[in-house]
Design a protein around this motif. Structure first.
Motif, mmCIF file in Angstrom:
data_model
loop_
_atom_site.group_PDB
_atom_site.id
_atom_site.type_symbol
_atom_site.label_atom_id
_atom_site.label_comp_id
_atom_site.label_asym_id
_atom_site.label_seq_id
_atom_site.Cartn_x
_atom_site.Cartn_y
_atom_site.Cartn_z
ATOM 1 N N ASP A 144 16.428 -6.254 -10.024
ATOM 2 C CA ASP A 144 17.227 -5.821 -8.872
ATOM 3 C C ASP A 144 16.930 -4.348 -8.603
ATOM 4 O OD1 ASP A 144 19.044 -5.303 -6.909
ATOM 5 O OD2 ASP A 144 20.818 -5.861 -8.063
ATOM 6 N N THR A 145 16.133 -4.083 -7.579
ATOM 7 C CA THR A 145 15.736 -2.704 -7.288
ATOM 8 C C THR A 145 16.936 -1.819 -6.947
ATOM 9 O OG1 THR A 145 15.336 -3.261 -4.966
ATOM 10 C CG2 THR A 145 13.456 -3.393 -6.473
ATOM 11 N N ALA A 146 17.980 -2.403 -6.403
ATOM 12 C CA ALA A 146 19.160 -1.621 -6.028
ATOM 13 C C ALA A 146 19.855 -1.045 -7.244
ATOM 14 C CB ALA A 146 20.132 -2.477 -5.219
ATOM 15 N N ALA A 147 19.651 -1.663 -8.422
ATOM 16 C CA ALA A 147 20.313 -1.210 -9.638
ATOM 17 C C ALA A 147 19.390 -0.387 -10.539
ATOM 18 C CB ALA A 147 20.846 -2.416 -10.424
ATOM 19 N N GLU A 148 18.142 -0.159 -10.118
ATOM 20 C CA GLU A 148 17.167 0.570 -10.943
ATOM 21 C C GLU A 148 17.472 2.066 -10.947
ATOM 22 O OE1 GLU A 148 14.687 1.698 -13.437
ATOM 23 O OE2 GLU A 148 14.667 -0.459 -13.004
ATOM 24 N N THR A 149 17.419 2.675 -12.143
ATOM 25 C CA THR A 149 17.748 4.106 -12.276
ATOM 26 C C THR A 149 16.622 4.946 -12.879
ATOM 27 O OG1 THR A 149 18.760 3.724 -14.454
ATOM 28 C CG2 THR A 149 20.214 3.604 -12.517
ATOM 29 N N ARG A 150 15.561 4.314 -13.395
ATOM 30 C CA ARG A 150 14.522 5.078 -14.093
ATOM 31 C C ARG A 150 13.642 5.892 -13.152
ATOM 32 N NH1 ARG A 150 12.065 0.117 -17.393
ATOM 33 N NH2 ARG A 150 12.832 -0.906 -15.490
ATOM 34 N N TRP A 151 13.441 5.398 -11.943
ATOM 35 C CA TRP A 151 12.562 6.076 -10.992
ATOM 36 C C TRP A 151 13.303 6.195 -9.661
ATOM 37 C CZ3 TRP A 151 10.834 1.519 -13.538
ATOM 38 C CH2 TRP A 151 10.016 1.747 -14.649
ATOM 39 N N PRO A 152 14.166 7.191 -9.531
ATOM 40 C CA PRO A 152 15.029 7.269 -8.340
ATOM 41 C C PRO A 152 14.281 7.390 -7.017
ATOM 42 C CG PRO A 152 15.202 9.266 -9.699
ATOM 43 C CD PRO A 152 14.486 8.250 -10.511
ATOM 44 N N ASP A 153 13.205 8.183 -6.970
ATOM 45 C CA ASP A 153 12.451 8.306 -5.712
ATOM 46 C C ASP A 153 11.822 6.973 -5.331
ATOM 47 O OD1 ASP A 153 13.106 10.956 -5.530
ATOM 48 O OD2 ASP A 153 11.226 11.687 -6.409
ATOM 49 N N GLU A 204 0.834 -1.203 0.000
ATOM 50 C CA GLU A 204 0.000 0.000 0.000
ATOM 51 C C GLU A 204 0.871 1.257 0.000
ATOM 52 O OE1 GLU A 204 -3.810 1.910 2.396
ATOM 53 O OE2 GLU A 204 -2.829 0.108 3.153
ATOM 54 N N GLU A 205 1.931 1.248 0.777
ATOM 55 C CA GLU A 205 2.835 2.407 0.814
ATOM 56 C C GLU A 205 3.504 2.627 -0.537
ATOM 57 O OE1 GLU A 205 6.946 3.872 3.064
ATOM 58 O OE2 GLU A 205 5.646 2.383 4.028
ATOM 59 N N ILE A 206 3.953 1.545 -1.147
ATOM 60 C CA ILE A 206 4.625 1.654 -2.452
ATOM 61 C C ILE A 206 3.649 2.143 -3.513
ATOM 62 C CG2 ILE A 206 5.753 0.333 -4.283
ATOM 63 C CD1 ILE A 206 6.854 -1.505 -2.057
ATOM 64 N N TYR A 207 2.448 1.606 -3.509
ATOM 65 C CA TYR A 207 1.426 2.043 -4.458
ATOM 66 C C TYR A 207 1.084 3.520 -4.265
ATOM 67 C CZ TYR A 207 -0.182 -2.446 -6.461
ATOM 68 O OH TYR A 207 -0.309 -3.618 -7.168
ATOM 69 N N GLN A 208 0.797 3.900 -3.022
ATOM 70 C CA GLN A 208 0.326 5.255 -2.772
ATOM 71 C C GLN A 208 1.352 6.288 -3.171
ATOM 72 O OE1 GLN A 208 -2.974 5.814 -1.660
ATOM 73 N NE2 GLN A 208 -2.362 7.780 -2.563
ATOM 74 N N ALA A 209 2.636 5.999 -2.935
ATOM 75 C CA ALA A 209 3.691 6.939 -3.325
ATOM 76 C C ALA A 209 3.688 7.152 -4.836
ATOM 77 C CB ALA A 209 5.050 6.426 -2.858
ATOM 78 N N GLN A 210 3.457 6.099 -5.598
ATOM 79 C CA GLN A 210 3.427 6.235 -7.055
ATOM 80 C C GLN A 210 2.174 6.958 -7.531
ATOM 81 O OE1 GLN A 210 5.059 2.608 -9.285
ATOM 82 N NE2 GLN A 210 4.650 1.746 -7.256
ATOM 83 N N ILE A 211 1.046 6.666 -6.893
ATOM 84 C CA ILE A 211 -0.196 7.361 -7.261
ATOM 85 C C ILE A 211 -0.074 8.853 -6.989
ATOM 86 C CG2 ILE A 211 -2.640 7.602 -6.675
ATOM 87 C CD1 ILE A 211 -2.623 4.548 -6.087
ATOM 88 N N ASP A 212 0.515 9.206 -5.841
ATOM 89 C CA ASP A 212 0.679 10.618 -5.489
ATOM 90 C C ASP A 212 1.639 11.322 -6.435
ATOM 91 O OD1 ASP A 212 -1.027 10.216 -3.371
ATOM 92 O OD2 ASP A 212 0.555 10.038 -1.863
ATOM 93 N N ALA A 213 2.706 10.642 -6.816
ATOM 94 C CA ALA A 213 3.715 11.243 -7.696
ATOM 95 C C ALA A 213 3.353 11.099 -9.170
ATOM 96 C CB ALA A 213 5.081 10.606 -7.435
ATOM 97 N N ASP A 214 2.386 10.242 -9.468
ATOM 98 C CA ASP A 214 1.986 9.937 -10.841
ATOM 99 C C ASP A 214 3.177 9.442 -11.669
ATOM 100 O OD1 ASP A 214 0.146 9.619 -12.887
ATOM 101 O OD2 ASP A 214 0.517 11.613 -13.721
ATOM 102 N N GLU A 215 4.021 8.650 -11.039
ATOM 103 C CA GLU A 215 5.118 8.024 -11.765
ATOM 104 C C GLU A 215 5.628 6.822 -10.977
ATOM 105 O OE1 GLU A 215 8.397 10.629 -12.266
ATOM 106 O OE2 GLU A 215 9.024 10.525 -10.178
ATOM 107 N N GLY A 216 6.289 5.927 -11.710
ATOM 108 C CA GLY A 216 6.810 4.716 -11.107
ATOM 109 C C GLY A 216 6.497 3.534 -12.000
ATOM 110 N N PRO A 217 7.047 2.383 -11.723
ATOM 111 C CA PRO A 217 6.833 1.219 -12.593
ATOM 112 C C PRO A 217 5.379 0.759 -12.646
ATOM 113 C CG PRO A 217 7.999 0.611 -10.576
ATOM 114 C CD PRO A 217 7.992 2.101 -10.638
#
Length: 238
Positions: free
Chosen positions: A98-107, A70-83
């Motif tokens: 590997d989330t540690a190596a992901e660069t497209r969505w830094p927040d 829920e926290e991960i979803y809500q942050a993306q809904i609020d920012a209108d971006e994310g995978p």
């Protein structure tokens, strides 16, 4: 429960049972909850979730197996971006091994790493060429999902899409029936109070709906609850 293998009959039996459960689910909330609970059993995931598309509005959280999702979803809904947003709007599968190596969505990346998520798989849900939502799988380990996991996720997403579309249609129909009943009650009040016929009573409700920029159902609800219409003009001048 052991991980399902889509190549063996047991998997077909499991999905058949899921289809029955989804068909028997009493509403949308129960439908998506059944989907995420099944995902926990069928997939190599620590957590699962379903985000739902809403026409003309931000996505909404349908069901989650843990508050982390829920926290991960809500942050993306609020920012209108994310995978998840990308999977929903572009209707494409998004796998982050590997989330540690992901660069497209830094927040997003900083948040999920901080929450202990190692890998993520988002699969779009659609029906009749219309976006329904996204099925999301999360694992605390990197590289947790393989081709079989993705194949199972796509099968599950198809089942979920049909079930959610059906549940939404049934809810819409039920709401329409309730609205008609409510408008009928309000018309009855106006017909009795002002000695008008049903056409005139409906015209009064419609005018107040337009004058106050309020849905007809809400105008009817106010009249039934308070026996009063919005204070725009007197009923007698209608």
């Amino acid at each position: 429960m052991a991980k399902f293998d889509p190549a063996v009959p047991f998997a077909a039996d499991a999905f058949a049972q899921l289809a029955i459960e989804l068909h028997d689910a009493p509403g949308l909330e129960e439908t998506v909850d059944a989907v995420v609970q099944f995902a926990l059993q069928a997939e190599n995931c620590t957590y699962a979730g379903v985000a739902l598309a809403v026409r003309g509005a931000p996505a909404e959280i349908g069901a989650v197996t843990d508050p982390v999702v829920e926290e991960i979803y809500q942050a993306q809904i609020d920012a209108d971006e994310g995978p998840m947003i990308t999977a929903l709007t572009e209707r494409m599968t998004v796998y982050i091994p590997d989330t540690a190596a992901e660069t497209r969505w830094p927040d997003w990346q900083r948040r999920v790493v901080g929450l202990g998520i190692g890998s993520v798989l988002h699969v779009p849900m659609a029906a009749s060429d219309r976006a329904i939502g996204v099925l999301s799988l999360f694992n605390t380990r990197p590289d947790a999902f393989d081709n079989d996991d993705e194949a199972i996720a796509h099968i599950l997403a198809r089942h979920a899409s049909i079930a959610v579309a059906s549940a939404r249609h049934e809810e819409t129909m039920a709401q329409a029936v309730d609205a008609r009943k409510l408008v009928g009650q309000a018309m009855g009040i106006l017909m009795e109070r002002f000695d008008v016929d049903d056409d005139r009573a409906f015209a009064i409700l419609k005018r107040y709906s337009q004058d106050t920029n309020t849905k007809l159902r809400d105008v009817a609800q106010q009249l039934v609850d308070t026996r009063r219409l919005p204070a725009v003009r007197s009923e007698e001048s209608a």
